[in-house]
Design a protein around this motif. Structure first.
Motif, PDB file in Angstrom:
ATOM      1  N   THR A 117      58.886   4.945  41.509  1.00 40.34           N
ATOM      2  CA  THR A 117      57.428   5.003  41.668  1.00 40.34           C
ATOM      3  C   THR A 117      56.898   6.422  41.874  1.00 40.34           C
ATOM      4  O   THR A 117      55.910   6.815  41.207  1.00 40.34           O
ATOM      5  CB  THR A 117      56.996   4.097  42.833  1.00 40.34           C
ATOM      6  N   PRO A 118      57.491   7.241  42.748  1.00 45.35           N
ATOM      7  CA  PRO A 118      56.930   8.604  42.917  1.00 45.35           C
ATOM      8  C   PRO A 118      56.942   9.422  41.625  1.00 45.35           C
ATOM      9  O   PRO A 118      55.955  10.111  41.308  1.00 45.35           O
ATOM     10  CB  PRO A 118      57.864   9.226  43.968  1.00 45.35           C
ATOM     11  N   SER A 119      58.033   9.331  40.859  1.00 44.69           N
ATOM     12  CA  SER A 119      58.109  10.098  39.601  1.00 44.69           C
ATOM     13  C   SER A 119      57.102   9.579  38.588  1.00 44.69           C
ATOM     14  O   SER A 119      56.428  10.377  37.905  1.00 44.69           O
ATOM     15  CB  SER A 119      59.526  10.004  39.025  1.00 44.69           C
ATOM     16  N   ILE A 120      56.972   8.258  38.496  1.00 44.12           N
ATOM     17  CA  ILE A 120      56.016   7.689  37.528  1.00 44.12           C
ATOM     18  C   ILE A 120      54.586   8.043  37.921  1.00 44.12           C
ATOM     19  O   ILE A 120      53.750   8.375  37.062  1.00 44.12           O
ATOM     20  CB  ILE A 120      56.210   6.166  37.445  1.00 44.12           C
ATOM     21  N   GLU A 121      54.293   7.991  39.221  1.00 43.07           N
ATOM     22  CA  GLU A 121      52.937   8.351  39.662  1.00 43.07           C
ATOM     23  C   GLU A 121      52.643   9.822  39.381  1.00 43.07           C
ATOM     24  O   GLU A 121      51.505  10.176  39.007  1.00 43.07           O
ATOM     25  CB  GLU A 121      52.800   8.056  41.158  1.00 43.07           C
ATOM     26  N   ALA A 122      53.646  10.678  39.545  1.00 43.28           N
ATOM     27  CA  ALA A 122      53.440  12.107  39.247  1.00 43.28           C
ATOM     28  C   ALA A 122      53.169  12.312  37.761  1.00 43.28           C
ATOM     29  O   ALA A 122      52.280  13.106  37.377  1.00 43.28           O
ATOM     30  CB  ALA A 122      54.667  12.905  39.683  1.00 43.28           C
ATOM     31  N   LEU A 123      53.903  11.598  36.905  1.00 46.35           N
ATOM     32  CA  LEU A 123      53.680  11.711  35.462  1.00 46.35           C
ATOM     33  C   LEU A 123      52.314  11.162  35.075  1.00 46.35           C
ATOM     34  O   LEU A 123      51.619  11.748  34.223  1.00 46.35           O
ATOM     35  CB  LEU A 123      54.790  10.960  34.710  1.00 46.35           C
ATOM     36  N   ASN A 124      51.897  10.061  35.680  1.00 47.56           N
ATOM     37  CA  ASN A 124      50.559   9.516  35.402  1.00 47.56           C
ATOM     38  C   ASN A 124      49.477  10.481  35.852  1.00 47.56           C
ATOM     39  O   ASN A 124      48.420  10.594  35.200  1.00 47.56           O
ATOM     40  CB  ASN A 124      50.378   8.164  36.106  1.00 47.56           C
ATOM     41  N   ALA A 125      49.713  11.181  36.962  1.00 46.51           N
ATOM     42  CA  ALA A 125      48.735  12.175  37.424  1.00 46.51           C
ATOM     43  C   ALA A 125      48.625  13.316  36.409  1.00 46.51           C
ATOM     44  O   ALA A 125      47.514  13.818  36.131  1.00 46.51           O
ATOM     45  CB  ALA A 125      49.149  12.716  38.791  1.00 46.51           C
ATOM     46  N   GLU A 126      49.768  13.729  35.838  1.00 51.72           N
ATOM     47  CA  GLU A 126      49.734  14.777  34.799  1.00 51.72           C
ATOM     48  C   GLU A 126      48.958  14.298  33.571  1.00 51.72           C
ATOM     49  O   GLU A 126      48.174  15.052  32.976  1.00 51.72           O
ATOM     50  CB  GLU A 126      51.154  15.160  34.409  1.00 51.72           C
ATOM     51  N   ILE A 127      49.182  13.016  33.194  1.00 53.15           N
ATOM     52  CA  ILE A 127      48.459  12.460  32.040  1.00 53.15           C
ATOM     53  C   ILE A 127      46.957  12.441  32.314  1.00 53.15           C
ATOM     54  O   ILE A 127      46.137  12.798  31.443  1.00 53.15           O
ATOM     55  CB  ILE A 127      48.987  11.048  31.723  1.00 53.15           C
ATOM     56  N   ASP A 128      46.571  12.016  33.523  1.00 57.47           N
ATOM     57  CA  ASP A 128      45.137  11.989  33.874  1.00 57.47           C
ATOM     58  C   ASP A 128      44.545  13.396  33.851  1.00 57.47           C
ATOM     59  O   ASP A 128      43.396  13.596  33.413  1.00 57.47           O
ATOM     60  CB  ASP A 128      44.960  11.353  35.259  1.00 57.47           C
ATOM     61  N   ALA A 129      45.346  14.365  34.311  1.00 58.36           N
ATOM     62  CA  ALA A 129      44.848  15.751  34.310  1.00 58.36           C
ATOM     63  C   ALA A 129      44.631  16.243  32.884  1.00 58.36           C
ATOM     64  O   ALA A 129      43.630  16.925  32.579  1.00 58.36           O
ATOM     65  CB  ALA A 129      45.840  16.649  35.045  1.00 58.36           C
ATOM     66  N   LEU A 130      45.550  15.915  31.965  1.00 53.50           N
ATOM     67  CA  LEU A 130      45.404  16.331  30.563  1.00 53.50           C
ATOM     68  C   LEU A 130      44.201  15.643  29.918  1.00 53.50           C
ATOM     69  O   LEU A 130      43.445  16.263  29.164  1.00 53.50           O
ATOM     70  CB  LEU A 130      46.683  16.002  29.793  1.00 53.50           C
ATOM     71  N   LYS A 131      44.008  14.360  30.241  1.00 53.95           N
ATOM     72  CA  LYS A 131      42.860  13.646  29.677  1.00 53.95           C
ATOM     73  C   LYS A 131      41.554  14.209  30.247  1.00 53.95           C
ATOM     74  O   LYS A 131      40.544  14.323  29.518  1.00 53.95           O
ATOM     75  CB  LYS A 131      42.970  12.149  29.989  1.00 53.95           C
TER      76      LYS A 131
END
Length: 366
Positions: A146-160
């Motif tokens: 979960t922590p790694s997936i949430e960090a990757l989702n945060a990166e995706i949101d930042a790019l969007k």
């Protein structure tokens, strides 16, 4: 034939019972039948309990038969060693360790049968426990990802968000040069003058930058989503690998614990039933009056005890008499002069030999 077999099961002396009344033989046949059928129930209970362990029918039946024979031998020993006394209190003291052992045997026999009788209820308890364990296992495994997936989702949101902000900036530039052309803002002159061209060129440059940003961020988002998919796949794989362990959580100890979570009263009455069956031969022997078999057995043991006491007394007298005779014989021999002279001569020779040997040893040392 059947009566003889049950008398054998009771552990009674068949030779003594042959001279007793039919009622006495019937009493011990009933005690032996109780012992036999208790062993049969123990074999069935043991087979079922071992089947939950080995999950093999033939192995469970074999060891269940061994267990039944063991219980049969213990019960037969317990019943056969209880003897009628003159005092009921003495009989109770004699039987108390055997009653305690009978209680232990009743508990061991009743538990597997309780698990079979309440099998459906136990399966329901185990199902609820397995469901809880499955959810807990998923939550525990999710903590690893979960922590790694949430960090990757945060990166995706930042790019969007970066793309969205850029789109808003380009749209604002578009609105600026359109308003300049229409004379609503800027120089407020209608037409495509130098200012309009400057603003449009700036918009076009930012639009090209937006397209490049979209392409770059889309690639980055795809890579990040691929990592998320890989982690999700690993998570599902681990869940699938650990699920068989949870599904196999139905062994003997798990079923015993599940039985303990059910209402205690039905199990307690089943235990009382087996306790009554197990202690029935002992209680029957304690409550029954002293019969012909008990009297003849007591007479036989008393005769044997008297004979042993008599033999011991005779051996004691024999030892005492032999000791007195030996003392008198050696006393008479001690008074003979011939024996005294002979022993004196041999003692003198021995002392001379010792003196010569000591002299030679001292001489060699010098």
């Amino acid at each position: 034939m059947l009566q003889r077999f049950f008398i054998f099961c009771s552990g009674a002396d068949t030779a003594i019972l042959e001279d007793c009344s039919p009622g006495e033989r019937t009493k011990y046949a009933g005690i032996g039948a109780t012992v036999f059928f208790t062993a049969v129930m123990a074999a069935i209970a043991g087979s079922y309990a071992l089947y939950t362990v080995f999950d093999n029918l033939f192995t469970a039946i074999f060891f269940g038969m061994v267990w039944g024979l063991l219980i049969f031998n213990l019960d037969r020993f317990i019943v056969s060693t209880i003897k009628k006394r003159k005092n009921f209190l003495d009989e109770m003291i004699q039987a108390s360790p055997r009653i305690l052992l009978a209680i232990i045997i009743a508990i061991v026999i009743s538990k597997p049968l309780e698990m079979k009788i309440f099998e459906k209820e136990i399966n329901q308890v185990l199902l609820e426990e397995k469901n809880d364990m499955t959810l807990a296992n998923k939550d525990q495994l999710a903590l690893q990802y979960t922590p790694s997936i949430e960090a990757l989702n945060a990166e995706i949101d930042a790019l969007k968000t970066e793309v969205t902000d850029k789109e808003a900036e380009v749209n604002a530039l578009y609105e600026t040069y359109i308003a300049e052309a229409e004379g609503r803002k800027g120089t407020e002159l209608i037409g495509k003058g130098p200012v309009y061209k400057e603003k449009r060129e700036k918009h076009n440059a930012e639009l090209a930058a937006l397209q490049q940003l979209r392409t770059t961020n889309t690639e980055k988002i795809a890579a990040l989503e691929s990592q998320i998919a890989t982690m999700s796949s690993e998570y599902q794989t681990k869940v699938a690998e650990t699920q068989p362990v949870i599904d196999g959580f139905d062994g003997l100890m798990a079923r015993v614990n599940a039985l303990g979570k059910l209402p205690w009263l039905p199990s307690f009455f089943i235990f009382l039933l087996f306790l009554a069956i197990e202690t029935a031969p002992i209680i029957a022997k304690l409550l029954s009056p002293k019969g012909a078999y008990d009297l003849k057995l007591e007479e036989q043991e008393s005769a044997l005890k008297s004979w042993v006491t008599q033999q011991q007394a005779q051996r004691d007298v024999l030892v005492t008499t032999d000791r007195d005779i030996n003392n008198r014989v050696y006393a008479d021999i001690a008074e003979e002069q011939e024996l005294y002279d002979y022993k004196r001569k041999k003692a003198r020779e021995l002392m001379q030999l010792q003196a010569d040997a000591f002299y030679k040893k001292q001489k060699s040392a010098l």
